[in-house]
Write a protein that holds these residues in place. Structure first.
Motif, PDB file in Angstrom:
ATOM      1  N   ARG A  53       0.825  -1.217   0.000  1.00 14.61           N
ATOM      2  CA  ARG A  53       0.000   0.000   0.000  1.00 14.61           C
ATOM      3  C   ARG A  53       0.857   1.265   0.000  1.00 14.61           C
ATOM      4  O   ARG A  53       0.356   2.361   0.236  1.00 14.61           O
TER       5      ARG A  53
ATOM      6  N   GLY B  15       3.335   4.308  -1.642  1.00 11.79           N
ATOM      7  CA  GLY B  15       3.154   5.168  -2.804  1.00 11.79           C
ATOM      8  C   GLY B  15       3.571   4.492  -4.098  1.00 11.79           C
ATOM      9  O   GLY B  15       2.991   4.731  -5.152  1.00 11.79           O
TER      10      GLY B  15
ATOM     11  N   GLN C 293       0.721   1.302  -4.406  1.00 10.94           N
ATOM     12  CA  GLN C 293      -0.645   1.808  -4.609  1.00 10.94           C
ATOM     13  C   GLN C 293      -1.726   0.735  -4.425  1.00 10.94           C
ATOM     14  O   GLN C 293      -2.798   0.833  -5.005  1.00 10.94           O
TER      15      GLN C 293
ATOM     16  N   ASP D 230      -7.233  -1.659  -1.457  1.00 11.35           N
ATOM     17  CA  ASP D 230      -7.578  -0.237  -1.393  1.00 11.35           C
ATOM     18  C   ASP D 230      -6.507   0.504  -0.596  1.00 11.35           C
ATOM     19  O   ASP D 230      -6.438   0.384   0.626  1.00 11.35           O
TER      20      ASP D 230
ATOM     21  N   VAL E  23      -6.305   4.841  -3.456  1.00 14.31           N
ATOM     22  CA  VAL E  23      -6.142   5.235  -4.860  1.00 14.31           C
ATOM     23  C   VAL E  23      -7.199   4.490  -5.672  1.00 14.31           C
ATOM     24  O   VAL E  23      -7.134   3.267  -5.799  1.00 14.31           O
TER      25      VAL E  23
ATOM     26  N   ASN F 215      -7.866   4.462  -8.885  1.00 11.30           N
ATOM     27  CA  ASN F 215      -7.338   3.879 -10.126  1.00 11.30           C
ATOM     28  C   ASN F 215      -5.831   3.690  -9.963  1.00 11.30           C
ATOM     29  O   ASN F 215      -5.040   4.521 -10.413  1.00 11.30           O
ATOM     30  N   PRO F 216      -5.421   2.595  -9.324  1.00  7.31           N
ATOM     31  CA  PRO F 216      -4.005   2.432  -8.982  1.00  7.31           C
ATOM     32  C   PRO F 216      -3.109   2.185 -10.195  1.00  7.31           C
ATOM     33  O   PRO F 216      -3.550   1.618 -11.197  1.00  7.31           O
TER      34      PRO F 216
END
Ligand SMILES: *[C@@H]1O[C@H](CO)[C@@H](O)[C@H](O)[C@H]1NC(C)=O
Length: 182
Positions: free
Chosen positions: A94, A96, A99, A150, A153, A155-156
């Motif tokens: 998860r 950055g 995502q 989740d 984001v 739209n990862p």
């Protein structure tokens, strides 16, 4: 017993503890989002990633014709089912960078940096990570949907038209053991 045999036996015992306690603890997963193309698609595992609606996983399975993945939970960790004591274990990134990427490792392979292995649970018959439902994004390999956790984001990783899904748990008492591709 020689010392190396003792160590080998100990490592077997350690991995075996991750196997489900009974076969009825194993389950498949179906994506639920009515009105979306992902509705009722089964989850698959291939290429160290999780998909829904993949026609061919190319896994090595006890029943090779079946193309859906079989999972089980053990203390908040999620595994892919096989009869061997070398589990394939799911992780979530998860960060950055990740995502919400969901992947899996094989055997003693370490989880990647930033990966979390604990945090899976079922709620009202749905599999969640860290208390959140999952995300499905279209147009992945072979027209399948890629499955994400989740991480805040919608739209990862540059995907578009992703949808939130309920990951419905479908218990199986006759699990198909598989080694999924890495
Ligand atoms: C499975 O194998 C077929 C044939 O080689 C290939 O076209 C397909 O992309 C593979 N699928 C996956 C998920 O690896």
């Amino acid at each position: 017993m020689q010392i190396k045999n003792v160590l080998f036996a100990a490592s077997l015992a350690a991995s075996a503890s991750a196997l489900p306690s009974t076969k009825s603890d194993t389950f498949g997963i179906v994506a639920i989002h009515s009105g979306s193309g992902v509705q009722y698609s089964s989850f698959n595992a291939a290429k160290s990633s999780i998909f829904a609606g993949l026609k061919s996983q190319n896994a090595s399975c006890a029943r090779p014709k079946e193309q859906d993945a079989t999972f089980y939970l053990n203390n908040g960790a999620l595994y892919l089912y096989d009869q061997s004591a070398t589990p394939q274990e799911v992780y979530v990134d998860r960060s950055g960078m990740g995502q919400g990427k969901i992947g899996y490792t094989t055997g003693a392979q370490p989880a990647p940096k930033n990966a979390e292995r604990q945090g899976w649970a079922t709620k009202d018959g749905h599999l969640q990570f860290a208390g959140n439902d999952l995300i499905a994004c279209p147009n992945s390999i072979d027209g399948a949907w890629s499955i994400w956790a989740d991480a805040g984001v919608a739209n990862p990783a540059g995907n578009s038209n992703c949808v939130g899904i309920a990951a419905r748990v479908e218990s199986t008492s006759n699990p198909n053991g598989c080694v999924y591709t890495q």
